[in-house]
Design a protein around this motif. Sequence first.
Motif, mmCIF file in Angstrom:
data_model
loop_
_atom_site.group_PDB
_atom_site.id
_atom_site.type_symbol
_atom_site.label_atom_id
_atom_site.label_comp_id
_atom_site.label_asym_id
_atom_site.label_seq_id
_atom_site.Cartn_x
_atom_site.Cartn_y
_atom_site.Cartn_z
ATOM 1 N N LYS A 1 0.828 -1.216 0.000
ATOM 2 C CA LYS A 1 0.000 0.000 0.000
ATOM 3 C C LYS A 1 0.858 1.260 0.000
ATOM 4 O O LYS A 1 0.643 2.189 0.758
ATOM 5 C CB LYS A 1 -0.955 -0.009 1.186
ATOM 6 C CG LYS A 1 -1.940 -1.153 1.132
ATOM 7 C CD LYS A 1 -2.848 -1.170 2.318
ATOM 8 C CE LYS A 1 -3.720 -2.414 2.232
ATOM 9 N NZ LYS A 1 -4.438 -2.685 3.467
ATOM 10 N N GLY A 2 1.881 1.262 -0.832
ATOM 11 C CA GLY A 2 2.736 2.431 -0.970
ATOM 12 C C GLY A 2 3.855 2.540 0.044
ATOM 13 O O GLY A 2 4.626 3.485 0.014
ATOM 14 N N GLN A 3 3.990 1.567 0.936
ATOM 15 C CA GLN A 3 5.062 1.575 1.936
ATOM 16 C C GLN A 3 6.137 0.558 1.568
ATOM 17 O O GLN A 3 5.836 -0.617 1.405
ATOM 18 C CB GLN A 3 4.500 1.245 3.327
ATOM 19 C CG GLN A 3 3.519 2.261 3.849
ATOM 20 C CD GLN A 3 4.175 3.607 4.089
ATOM 21 O OE1 GLN A 3 5.260 3.696 4.657
ATOM 22 N NE2 GLN A 3 3.524 4.659 3.638
ATOM 23 N N LEU A 4 7.363 1.042 1.449
ATOM 24 C CA LEU A 4 8.484 0.171 1.127
ATOM 25 C C LEU A 4 8.845 -0.665 2.351
ATOM 26 O O LEU A 4 8.935 -0.142 3.456
ATOM 27 C CB LEU A 4 9.689 1.031 0.733
ATOM 28 C CG LEU A 4 10.700 0.401 -0.172
ATOM 29 C CD1 LEU A 4 10.153 0.392 -1.590
ATOM 30 C CD2 LEU A 4 11.974 1.178 -0.143
ATOM 31 N N GLU A 5 9.017 -1.961 2.142
ATOM 32 C CA GLU A 5 9.350 -2.866 3.238
ATOM 33 C C GLU A 5 10.529 -3.739 2.840
ATOM 34 O O GLU A 5 10.648 -4.154 1.698
ATOM 35 C CB GLU A 5 8.155 -3.769 3.560
ATOM 36 C CG GLU A 5 6.916 -3.014 3.976
ATOM 37 C CD GLU A 5 5.708 -3.918 4.176
ATOM 38 O OE1 GLU A 5 5.714 -5.060 3.662
ATOM 39 O OE2 GLU A 5 4.757 -3.466 4.823
ATOM 40 N N ARG A 6 11.382 -3.992 3.796
ATOM 41 C CA ARG A 6 12.445 -4.984 3.633
ATOM 42 C C ARG A 6 13.272 -4.848 2.358
ATOM 43 O O ARG A 6 13.172 -5.654 1.452
ATOM 44 C CB ARG A 6 11.848 -6.376 3.676
ATOM 45 C CG ARG A 6 11.987 -7.074 4.981
ATOM 46 C CD ARG A 6 11.652 -8.543 4.869
ATOM 47 N NE ARG A 6 12.339 -9.111 3.715
ATOM 48 C CZ ARG A 6 11.906 -10.105 2.996
ATOM 49 N NH1 ARG A 6 10.799 -10.688 3.260
ATOM 50 N NH2 ARG A 6 12.590 -10.564 1.979
ATOM 51 N N VAL A 7 14.123 -3.867 2.284
ATOM 52 C CA VAL A 7 15.032 -3.733 1.150
ATOM 53 C C VAL A 7 16.195 -4.692 1.377
ATOM 54 O O VAL A 7 16.897 -4.606 2.378
ATOM 55 C CB VAL A 7 15.553 -2.295 0.998
ATOM 56 C CG1 VAL A 7 16.564 -2.215 -0.125
ATOM 57 C CG2 VAL A 7 14.395 -1.333 0.761
ATOM 58 N N VAL A 8 16.367 -5.641 0.444
ATOM 59 C CA VAL A 8 17.399 -6.669 0.587
ATOM 60 C C VAL A 8 18.319 -6.639 -0.628
ATOM 61 O O VAL A 8 17.854 -6.611 -1.767
ATOM 62 C CB VAL A 8 16.747 -8.071 0.712
ATOM 63 C CG1 VAL A 8 17.804 -9.150 0.805
ATOM 64 C CG2 VAL A 8 15.802 -8.122 1.901
#
Length: 86
Positions: A37-44
């Motif tokens: 929903k437009g929120q960046l999560e867990r950049v790997v």
Amino acid sequence: MTGLDEIEIADLTQHLQQLNFASGFTGEIVFEFSVNKGQLERVVLDEETLTRKDGVVVEKIKRSLLLWRVPPSTDGKVILTLHLHV
């Protein structure tokens, strides 16, 4: 890049083009992240595909990704492949 539409790709490209790197860096960096929903999560970082290990460059890109204002309608997994030639 997979997981984004053309407008989102253009927006992210413009966002990342604002980064400045020391000259002489060339390499490929692959990041995977989820957007909810437009929120960046867990950049790997995909270390298996990293062609040049430069922690400063990787962290700079990662921080920039976390600051990117993702369109609220964006959802899903994104694979971002960057080919850098500075």
